[in-house]
Write an enzyme that holds these catalytic residues in place. Sequence first.
Site, mmCIF file in Angstrom:
data_model
loop_
_atom_site.group_PDB
_atom_site.id
_atom_site.type_symbol
_atom_site.label_atom_id
_atom_site.label_comp_id
_atom_site.label_asym_id
_atom_site.label_seq_id
_atom_site.Cartn_x
_atom_site.Cartn_y
_atom_site.Cartn_z
ATOM 1 N N GLY A 167 28.213 18.534 38.460
ATOM 2 C CA GLY A 167 28.764 18.799 40.113
ATOM 3 C C GLY A 167 30.258 18.692 40.035
ATOM 4 N N GLY A 168 31.065 18.128 40.473
ATOM 5 C CA GLY A 168 32.352 18.690 41.009
ATOM 6 C C GLY A 168 33.346 18.165 39.212
ATOM 7 N N GLY A 402 39.130 54.725 25.798
ATOM 8 C CA GLY A 402 39.805 53.807 27.164
ATOM 9 C C GLY A 402 40.043 52.861 26.033
ATOM 10 N N ALA A 403 39.336 51.893 25.452
ATOM 11 C CA ALA A 403 40.537 50.978 24.559
ATOM 12 C C ALA A 403 41.532 51.205 23.406
ATOM 13 C CB ALA A 403 39.146 49.963 23.282
#
Length: 512
Positions: A167-168, A402-403
């Site tokens: 959980g938290g 693009g790399a």
Amino acid sequence: MSMDTSLRDLEALKTRAALGGGAERVEAQHQRGKGTARERIAALVDPGTFEEIDALAVDHDEDGERYFGDAVVTGWGKIDGRPVCVYAQDFTVFGGSLGEVVGTKIAKVMDVAMKTGVPVIGMNDSGGARIQEGVAALAGYGDIFLKNVQASGVIPQISVIMGPCAGGAVYSPALTDFTFMVEKTSQMFLTGPEVILSVTGEQTTMEELGGAMSHVSKSGVAHFAAKDEREALLEVRRLLSYIPSNNVDDAPFVDGGDPIERRLDDIFTVVPSESDMQYDVRDVIERLVDNEEFMEIHEFFAPNIVVGFGRIGGRSIGIVANQPLYLAGVLDIDSSRKAARFVRFCDSFNIPIVTLVDVPGFLPGVSQEYGGIITHGAKLVYAYAAATVPKITVILRKAFGGAYIAMGAKHLGADVNYAWASAAIAVMSGTQAVNVINRREIQAAADPEAERKRLIGEYVERLEHPYIAAAKGYIDDVIDPRDTRVKIGHALEMLATKSVQVPPKKHGNMPL
Ligand code: HXC
């Protein structure tokens, strides 16, 4: 009350606090191969430096049994002589769960860390929100999350997961900079196997679901897996040696006696010149850094990119390197996320970024597109472009498409860009390019294969070399690979006083 009596009372209270949830629960903790909160802190900080605070903060269970200090030990100490704030959740008290007192104690020690500009290290061993306390427990988490976010980029925040955290108890670590886990004895999950079975019907175990190896390799939620608690804490100490205490300090200077002028004489035995042959880029990194000391981060997650810390000439650097050993070093969703986050950390804390490029491009594919490679790849572009620390990029073998840009190109504000003399920089490789721009000629040729080879050769000769980029100033120099350390070392010296004015704005809108 006399001083003697007062001191006796104080002693009794402290002894009680030190017992945590009692001898039986401490024994159970040891039986599982786990230390207590105080044992862990003692193993983390320099001997004799821990100063505990709020040991007398108190909570009680439904039967009125009081637990001094509640389920967390907080305070400060030193690591390698540098002050740090620490907290360690105490699983022997209500399973280390977080109620009002625990939340207030953790928030308080985080405030101390922020005020004084020192790292905060949290050791987590907790069942999450203390169920009996209801919304007060949730509020405690909310307060901590707020502090985590306020501290982000101001002081380094390190989490060590040392038990079953639910959980938290796992969200705060997710907001911190680095998360360590201990193999076999630590797990992280929002909901455990039983809840999962009842909700989705999936069968799993605590270890499979949230164990160290699951999180360091599959989810990437954790950065390090240690074989035991001792190793985890030693690694935390090692990590701190590379990073500054806050966002206005410099990282410690560590003169390892390894001269900047050292040439990488055997580099040709490590990196094959054929652009599609594998090699381990860590062999390059180890030769590059002082005394071959490299601390890899996120080793098992997205191994097609390598990130971590080293030093050149005693100065800390963050290294980002494509890894041709896995998926040819391609950029995909996970490697983009991994590298972007690391670049952001380095930039927050004044650590220069050295990028080693050997990348065939972004990974094509339906699953990558559906998974959002566009957004995740943009994270890397954003992180590099926004970073104002010294940025030095060396293209080792190839940088396509693009790399080329995403991996710390000049166009994203890199300060110094070098390419090895044999490097290939282009929109795509010759093999791919001729299929696009010469398809008709190849089809019409008497011998299509021979024509394809000829055209590839022509393309490589004409476009696949670093001199076009150098002619335009995108590459500052084409270098002998053996001079890579010398060149980076000199650039780091020159850039040590780099200062950049960023246009005023609240913050950018990173493609999260
Ligand atoms: C109060 C808790 C507790 C909790 C454990 N204990 N979790 N007490 N609140 N959340 C107590 C147990 O009652 C027990 O007390 C002792 O801690 C040890 O727990 P065990 O179950 O015996 O230990 P173990 O078998 O090792 O299992 C550990 C565990 C399990 C996996 C963590 O206790 C567990 O599943 N706990 C609940 C996890 C959970 O659902 N938490 C709430 C999440 S919701 P005794 O007296 O017997 O020693 C949440 C919301 C926050 O956190 C959201 C923020 C975004």
